[in-house]
Design a protein around this motif. Structure first.
Motif, short mmCIF file in Angstrom:
data_model
loop_
_atom_site.label_atom_id
_atom_site.label_comp_id
_atom_site.label_asym_id
_atom_site.label_seq_id
_atom_site.Cartn_x
_atom_site.Cartn_y
_atom_site.Cartn_z
N ILE A 1 0.83 -1.21 0.00
CA ILE A 1 0.00 0.00 0.00
C ILE A 1 0.86 1.25 0.00
CG2 ILE A 1 -1.69 1.33 1.33
CD1 ILE A 1 -2.73 -1.45 2.34
N ALA A 2 1.92 1.26 0.83
CA ALA A 2 2.80 2.43 0.90
C ALA A 2 3.49 2.66 -0.44
CB ALA A 2 3.84 2.23 2.00
N ASP A 3 3.88 1.58 -1.11
CA ASP A 3 4.55 1.70 -2.40
C ASP A 3 3.57 2.19 -3.47
OD1 ASP A 3 6.88 1.53 -3.94
OD2 ASP A 3 6.27 -0.40 -4.77
N LEU B 1 0.87 4.00 -3.09
CA LEU B 1 0.47 5.39 -2.86
C LEU B 1 1.65 6.35 -2.90
CD1 LEU B 1 -2.17 4.97 -0.01
CD2 LEU B 1 -2.58 5.30 -2.45
N GLY B 2 2.83 5.88 -2.47
CA GLY B 2 3.98 6.77 -2.37
C GLY B 2 4.86 6.80 -3.60
N ALA B 3 4.88 5.74 -4.39
CA ALA B 3 5.69 5.68 -5.61
C ALA B 3 4.76 5.27 -6.76
CB ALA B 3 6.83 4.68 -5.45
N GLN B 4 3.94 6.22 -7.20
CA GLN B 4 2.86 5.89 -8.13
C GLN B 4 3.34 5.60 -9.55
OE1 GLN B 4 -0.51 8.55 -7.87
NE2 GLN B 4 -0.32 8.73 -5.64
N ALA C 1 -0.04 -7.55 -15.45
CA ALA C 1 0.20 -8.92 -14.98
C ALA C 1 1.38 -8.94 -14.02
CB ALA C 1 0.47 -9.84 -16.17
N ASN C 2 1.27 -9.74 -12.99
CA ASN C 2 2.35 -9.95 -12.00
C ASN C 2 2.85 -8.64 -11.40
OD1 ASN C 2 2.39 -12.79 -12.63
ND2 ASN C 2 3.55 -12.29 -14.49
N SER C 3 1.91 -7.75 -11.12
CA SER C 3 2.28 -6.45 -10.53
C SER C 3 1.63 -6.32 -9.15
CB SER C 3 1.82 -5.31 -11.42
OG SER C 3 0.40 -5.27 -11.50
N GLN C 4 1.93 -5.21 -8.48
CA GLN C 4 1.39 -4.98 -7.15
C GLN C 4 -0.12 -4.73 -7.20
OE1 GLN C 4 4.08 -1.66 -6.39
NE2 GLN C 4 4.86 -2.75 -4.59
N VAL C 5 -0.85 -5.42 -6.38
CA VAL C 5 -2.30 -5.26 -6.28
C VAL C 5 -2.70 -5.40 -4.82
CG1 VAL C 5 -4.57 -6.16 -6.93
CG2 VAL C 5 -2.70 -6.23 -8.59
N LEU D 1 -6.46 -1.15 -5.31
CA LEU D 1 -5.31 -0.39 -5.79
C LEU D 1 -4.41 -1.34 -6.59
CD1 LEU D 1 -4.36 1.61 -2.56
CD2 LEU D 1 -5.33 2.58 -4.66
N GLY D 2 -3.92 -0.89 -7.73
CA GLY D 2 -3.05 -1.74 -8.53
C GLY D 2 -2.26 -0.94 -9.55
N ARG D 3 -1.43 -1.62 -10.31
CA ARG D 3 -0.62 -0.99 -11.36
C ARG D 3 -1.28 -1.21 -12.72
NH1 ARG D 3 3.37 2.33 -9.15
NH2 ARG D 3 4.23 1.30 -7.29
N PHE D 4 -1.33 -0.12 -13.49
CA PHE D 4 -1.91 -0.17 -14.83
C PHE D 4 -0.98 0.60 -15.76
CE2 PHE D 4 -5.02 1.63 -18.00
CZ PHE D 4 -5.31 0.43 -18.62
N GLY D 5 -0.32 -0.10 -16.66
CA GLY D 5 0.68 0.55 -17.50
C GLY D 5 1.84 1.09 -16.70
N GLY D 6 2.10 0.48 -15.55
CA GLY D 6 3.20 0.90 -14.69
C GLY D 6 2.83 1.92 -13.65
N ARG D 7 1.62 2.50 -13.73
CA ARG D 7 1.21 3.54 -12.79
C ARG D 7 0.14 3.03 -11.84
NH1 ARG D 7 -1.09 7.52 -10.49
NH2 ARG D 7 -0.60 9.73 -10.82
N THR D 8 0.12 3.60 -10.65
CA THR D 8 -0.92 3.24 -9.69
C THR D 8 -2.26 3.81 -10.11
OG1 THR D 8 0.65 3.25 -7.84
CG2 THR D 8 -1.68 3.43 -7.29
N ILE D 9 -3.30 2.97 -10.08
CA ILE D 9 -4.67 3.45 -10.28
C ILE D 9 -5.57 2.80 -9.23
CG2 ILE D 9 -4.37 3.75 -12.77
CD1 ILE D 9 -6.27 1.29 -13.11
#
Length: 334
Positions: A72-74, A76-79, A115-119, A134-142
């Protein structure tokens, strides 16, 4: 005691297996009300993860709790930044062939996200008829808000509206873009819902979306009916863009429900053994008149029809083309 409000005022609460949160403990409860209850049943993972919605993430072990906090910290903090071109998959294969069958929306969310990203899903067991992730979409947090037809048919109710509203406010305050996946038959009807404050609590979701300034893109997969469609980040609430898959239905209500109102006198005169067939015939005629998703584009409630095979890139481009704003407000625990 009053210290319980400490975690409640934070953005996300992660509860370990031995964690307990309550304002009055078991001894006070017994002396005042006569109820006998232990600490786990009063304020442990089960009541707060499933019933009260106090806790966002329930961890089975302490190590799992620490990992969830890191994720969660990653997020929100490193979007990160979003890629303009994303690899595509056939997302239609993640839905059942029959539009009348219920399904779990989680595989569709996983198919859209990297795929295989932070969720990290928040409140997975509380109001499960809507999913907030919360998850990664195209490398960015959404942030993803999605109706889940497997639970209550995907209907909105007072709890799910409140859950989604809090998530939307949090994402807006952190500058996290929103993707809203819509497959909603309406609000859950019933005396219990009205008494539970669905008008007041449902209004929180409309307010949260209408005030949000982050990019927020809507994808209608199968259906969007009535007031629930409006609440799910519609054009009238200022959505950045509204997409729909071919065959999606956008209407005040479903065709069968509509003809039961519009043609109730005709149907009343039909023998019982013929009524179902007549309803289906009238519903088919109504669908032709209402115009489906093409009519929705004509009147401006849908911007574009997307094929499931090119959805990911179109969603990413819509987010990238919108101003990367951030809400200038706090994160009230709705």
């Amino acid at each position: 005691g009053g210290g319980a409000y400490g975690p409640a005022l934070t953005d996300v609460i992660v509860l370990g297996p031995e964690g307990r949160i309550f304002v009055t403990g078991p001894d006070v409860v017994k002396s005042v009300t006569g109820e006998s209850v232990d600490m786990a049943r009063l304020g442990g993972p089960e009541p707060h993860g499933r019933r009260s919605g106090v806790v966002h993430v329930v961890a089975e072990t302490d190590d799992q709790a620490y990992e969830s906090i890191k994720t969660i910290a990653d997020l929100l903090g490193a979007q990160g930044s979003m890629a303009a071109k994303l690899p595509e998959v056939n997302l239609a294969g993640l839905l059942p062939e029959s539009s009348k069958r219920a399904y779990d929306v989680h595989p569709l969310i996983e198919g859209i996200l990297d795929a295989n990203s932070q969720v990290q899903e928040l409140h997975p067991k509380w109001a499960p008829n809507i999913v907030t992730t919360l998850g990664r979409f195209g490398g960015r947090t959404i942030g993803v808000v999605a109706n889940n037809p497997l639970r209550l048919g995907g209907c909105l109710d007072s709890s799910s509206a409140e859950k989604a509203a809090r998530f939307v406010r949090m994402c807006d305050s952190f500058g996290v873009p929103l993707l809203v996946i819509v497959d909603v038959p309406g609000y859950l009807p019933g005396v219990g819902q009205e008494w539970d404050g669905v008008v007041r609590r449902g209004a929180k979701l409309l307010h949260a979306f209408s005030e949000a300034v982050v990019p927020r893109v809507t994808l209608i997969t199968r259906k969007a009916y009535g007031g629930a469609y409006i609440a799910m980040n519609s054009r009238s609430l200022g959505a950045t863009k509204v997409f729909a898959w071919p065959g999606a239905e956008v209407a005040v209500m479903g065709a069968v429900a509509a003809i039961r109102v519009l043609h109730r006198r005709i149907l009343a005169d039909i023998p019982d053994d013929q009524r179902v067939a007549m309803e289906l015939e009238l519903a088919a005629e109504h669908e032709k008149i209402s115009g489906g998703v093409a009519r929705a584009i004509e009147i401006g409630v849908v911007d574009e029809i997307l094929e499931p095979t090119v959805t990911r890139t179109a969603l990413a481009q819509a987010i990238l083309q919108a101003p990367a704003n951030r809400g200038l407000h706090g994160n009230i625990p709705l």
